[in-house]
Design an enzyme around this catalytic site. Structure first.
Site, PDB file in Angstrom:
ATOM      1  N   GLY A 196       0.804  -1.214   0.000  1.00  0.00           N
ATOM      2  CA  GLY A 196       0.000   0.000   0.000  1.00  0.00           C
ATOM      3  C   GLY A 196       0.835   1.261   0.000  1.00  0.00           C
ATOM      4  O   GLY A 196       2.069   1.244   0.046  1.00  0.00           O
ATOM      5  N   GLY A 209       2.503   3.657   1.585  1.00  0.00           N
ATOM      6  CA  GLY A 209       3.059   3.939   2.904  1.00  0.00           C
ATOM      7  C   GLY A 209       3.483   5.379   3.078  1.00  0.00           C
ATOM      8  O   GLY A 209       3.530   5.885   4.196  1.00  0.00           O
ATOM      9  N   ARG A 210       3.821   6.047   1.980  1.00  0.00           N
ATOM     10  CA  ARG A 210       4.228   7.462   2.048  1.00  0.00           C
ATOM     11  C   ARG A 210       3.618   8.241   0.893  1.00  0.00           C
ATOM     12  O   ARG A 210       4.212   9.185   0.380  1.00  0.00           O
ATOM     13  CB  ARG A 210       5.750   7.580   2.015  1.00  0.00           C
ATOM     14  N   ARG A 265       2.535  13.787  -8.713  1.00  0.00           N
ATOM     15  CA  ARG A 265       2.620  13.108 -10.004  1.00  0.00           C
ATOM     16  C   ARG A 265       1.233  12.800 -10.534  1.00  0.00           C
ATOM     17  O   ARG A 265       0.242  12.794  -9.793  1.00  0.00           O
ATOM     18  CB  ARG A 265       3.464  11.846  -9.909  1.00  0.00           C
ATOM     19  N   ASP A 318       3.945  -4.814  -7.574  1.00  0.00           N
ATOM     20  CA  ASP A 318       3.247  -3.580  -7.195  1.00  0.00           C
ATOM     21  C   ASP A 318       3.747  -2.387  -7.997  1.00  0.00           C
ATOM     22  O   ASP A 318       3.210  -1.282  -7.856  1.00  0.00           O
ATOM     23  CB  ASP A 318       3.405  -3.318  -5.694  1.00  0.00           C
ATOM     24  N   ASN A 319       4.752  -2.595  -8.855  1.00  0.00           N
ATOM     25  CA  ASN A 319       5.245  -1.535  -9.727  1.00  0.00           C
ATOM     26  C   ASN A 319       4.933  -1.797 -11.190  1.00  0.00           C
ATOM     27  O   ASN A 319       5.589  -1.242 -12.070  1.00  0.00           O
ATOM     28  CB  ASN A 319       6.760  -1.355  -9.548  1.00  0.00           C
ATOM     29  N   ASP A 365       6.793   4.486 -10.618  1.00  0.00           N
ATOM     30  CA  ASP A 365       7.725   4.341  -9.497  1.00  0.00           C
ATOM     31  C   ASP A 365       9.180   4.300  -9.949  1.00  0.00           C
ATOM     32  O   ASP A 365       9.813   3.250 -10.001  1.00  0.00           O
ATOM     33  CB  ASP A 365       7.369   3.113  -8.653  1.00  0.00           C
TER      34      ASP A 365
END
Length: 484
Positions: free
Chosen positions: A92, A94-95, A178, A258-259, A268
Site C-alpha cells: 500500500g 506507505g508514504r 505526479r 506492485d510496480n 515508481d
C-alpha cells in the site's frame, strides 16, 4: 482546509467511492517551511490548472496535499505485491496519497497523487517522507520518458518541505506531485484477490476489474469474456512498454508486481537509470544483489509478473478453474512473441532499415551489432546516433567491423528515420547526479539546463554537446537507491 474558489479545482473521488476496501481516507502531513522547487507548467496547463496559481500558497498547499478542494477524499491505496519474488500481502501507499481524479483539457481522467506526504497506515515502520534527490530523479526521468514517447506517469511538481529527513545523513525533505492514468497495479489485484478470498466478499475483485476496464481498456467490456479481454489488453500493453524500455536502454530497477500498472504506464522511478555501455547484465540498483531486475532480464520478469496477475483473475474468467487456467495460459503465452515483435520492429527503425528488408537479414544485423557493442563497451545511446551520421556519409568511428557496415549500407538505411527513433539526449547518469547534487544544495540551474535538453530528446542542438556525450571514463561504478 480548502483551496480558493478562484482555483476552480475539482478533484473526483471515484476510486475511493467505488473501491472503499482498497482505500483508507488520510491526510498529508503539514510542511514546516514549504517552497516550490520545480513546476511542470505544460502539464499543469494540460490538466486545466493555472501554473501561476499553483505557485501561490494555496496552490503549493494542493501540491503538498495540505489544502484540497471541498468534497475531495484523499486516500492511501491498498495493494500487495511480490518484491524480488517474495510475496508481501500488505504493502500500500506507505508514504503516498491519491488526492483524487482530475479531468484534463482533453477529457481524460487523470490521478493526482503525492509521494513523500507522510506516514499512512501502510508505512510499515517507515517515516513516510521523501527527500529532494529521489523526488527530483523521478521528475527528471519520468519527463524524459514522456518526451521520448514512452507511456509513463508524469511529474507535476516537487515541493521542498523545509523538514530534515534522515537517510544515513540528514537531507532536505520534499513531496512529489505526479499524474497518471491511474495507479492501479498488479499488486492492487493481488490485494483484492486475497481480500475477496479471506472476507468471502468476491464482489471487490469484480468491482476492481470493472473499474480497470472502464478506465483503461473499455473495449474489453464488449467481449464475450471481458475479464479475459482485460488480461489480454494488459499483456499487450506491457509487451509494448517493455520493448520501448529496452530500445532506449532504460532499467527500471525494481520491477515488483506492485510496480506494474494495469494501464501500461511506467511507474515508481526509484533506483532507475539508463544504461551507458551496452551489457544485458547491467544492474544499478543497490538492493538488487542478485541481478533479478538487470536490463536483459526485464522482459522475463514482466512475463512472470503477468502470470501473477493472471492468477488473480481466474475466478472472474471462468467458473471452472481448469478452463480459466487454459484461457489465461494461452493469453500469457503470446507475451514473448508480442514483445519480440515490438522490440525487433523498434530495432529495425533504430537502424533505419526499409520495410522490404527481410526479418532474417535484419535480425542478423541487430544481433551482430549488439554483440559488437557489448564486446567493446561502447555507449549504447551514442552508437545509434553515430550510425545515422555514417548513413549520411560521415566516417565511422563505431566499434563495428567493416563487414557489418558494408552489409548495413547495402540496405540503404534512412538516417532521418533513425534520428526520429534514437534519442541524442537521455538522462545520463553523471548528469542526473550532477543536477541532483546541485539541487539538494540549493542550485537548480543544472536541473533546469538538463530538463531543457531532455524535453526535445531527438533534436540535436548547438550548445548541448555535453548532454549528448557518454559518461566520463572516471565515472562509476554507478549505484542507485530507492529513496526510502
Amino acid at each position: 482546509m480548502s483551496v480558493t474558489s478562484d482555483a476552480a479545482v475539482t478533484l473526483h473521488s471515484r476510486f475511493a467511492r467505488e473501491l472503499p476496501e482498497l482505500a483508507i481516507p488520510w491526510q498529508a502531513e503539514p510542511a514546516p517551511a514549504p517552497h516550490l522547487l520545480v513546476l511542470n507548467d505544460a502539464l499543469a496547463a494540460q490538466l486545466g490548472l493555472d501554473p501561476e496559481w499553483l505557485r501561490s500558497p494555496d496552490g503549493i498547499g494542493l501540491l503538498l496535499g495540505t489544502a484540497v478542494p471541498d468534497g475531495a477524499t484523499p486516500v492511501a491505496q491498498a495493494y500487495a505485491g511480490h518484491q524480488f519474488g517474495g510475496y508481501v500481502p500488505r504493502l500500500g501507499d506507505g508514504r503516498a496519497l491519491l488526492l483524487g481524479e482530475l479531468v484534463d483539457v482533453d477529457g481524460r481522467v487523470r490521478d493526482l497523487h503525492l509521494k513523500g506526504s507522510g506516514r499512512t497506515p501502510f508505512a510499515r515502520g517507515g517515516d513516510g517522507l521523501a527527500v529532494v534527490g529521489p523526488m527530483l530523479r523521478e521528475y527528471i526521468v519520468s519527463e524524459a520518458m514522456y518526451a521520448m514517447g514512452i507511456p509513463t506517469t508524469r511529474s507535476l511538481a516537487v515541493v521542498a518541505t523545509g523538514r530534515g529527513v534522515w537517510r544515513e545523513t540528514e537531507q532536505p525533505g520534499a513531496v512529489l506531485a505526479r499524474v497518471a492514468s491511474s495507479h492501479l497495479r498488479v499488486g492492487s489485484f493481488q490485494y483484492a484477490y486475497q481480500y475477496a478470498t479471506a472476507a468471502k466478499a468476491p464482489t471487490v475483485l469484480r468491482r476492481l476489474a470493472d473499474h480497470a476496464i472502464s478506465r483503461h481498456h473499455p473495449h474489453a467490456a464488449e467481449s464475450d469474456n471481458p475479464y479475459l479481454a482485460l488480461f489480454e489488453a494488459v499483456v499487450s500493453a506491457q509487451a509494448s512498454l517493455l520493448a520501448q524500455w529496452m530500445l532506449v536502454g532504460f532499467i527500471h530497477g525494481v520491477m515488483n508486481t506492485d510496480n506494474m500498472t494495469i494501464s501500461g504506464e511506467t511507474i515508481d522511478y526509484g533506483p532507475c537509470a539508463f544504461m551507458d555501455a551496452f551489457d544485458p547484465a547491467t544492474v544499478f540498483s543497490s538492493i538488487d544483489h542478485g541481478g533479478r531486475y538487470a536490463y536483459g532480464n526485464q522482459p522475463t520478469v514482466a512475463h512472470w509478473n503477468l502470470a501473477r496477475f493472471a492468477e488473480t483473475l481466474l475466478p472472474l474468467i471462468a467458473d471452472d478453474t481448469d478452463t480459466a487456467v487454459d484461457l489465461v495460459t494461452a493469453a500469457l503465452g503470446r507475451f514473448p512473441q508480442q514483445f519480440d515483435t515490438a522490440w525487433s520492429t523498434g530495432m529495425r527503425t533504430k537502424l533505419g532499415l526499409p520495410a522490404e528488408v527481410d526479418d532474417e537479414t535484419a535480425m542478423a544485423l541487430i544481433t551482430d551489432l549488439l554483440r559488437h557493442l557489448q564486446q567493446t563497451g561502447a555507449d549504447y545511446t551514442s552508437a545509434f546516433r553515430s550510425l545515422a551520421r555514417v548513413a549520411r556519409g560521415a566516417r565511422s568511428a563505431l566499434p563495428v567491423t567493416d563487414d557489418w557496415l558494408s552489409r548495413w549500407r547495402l540496405l540503404n538505411p534512412d538516417p532521418a528515420v533513425m534520428d526520429r527513433a534514437n534519442p541524442i539526449y537521455i538522462p545520463r547518469n553523471h548528469l542526473v547526479e550532477e543536477a541532483l547534487g546541485a539541487a539538494t544544495a540549493g542550485d537548480l540551474e543544472p536541473l533546469t539546463r538538463l530538463m531543457t535538453a531532455l524535453r526535445a530528446p531527438f533534436d540535436e542542438r548547438s550548445g548541448f554537446e555535453a548532454y549528448a556525450a557518454p559518461a566520463p571514463v572516471d565515472f562509476g561504478p554507478y549505484r542507485t537507491f530507492c529513496g526510502t
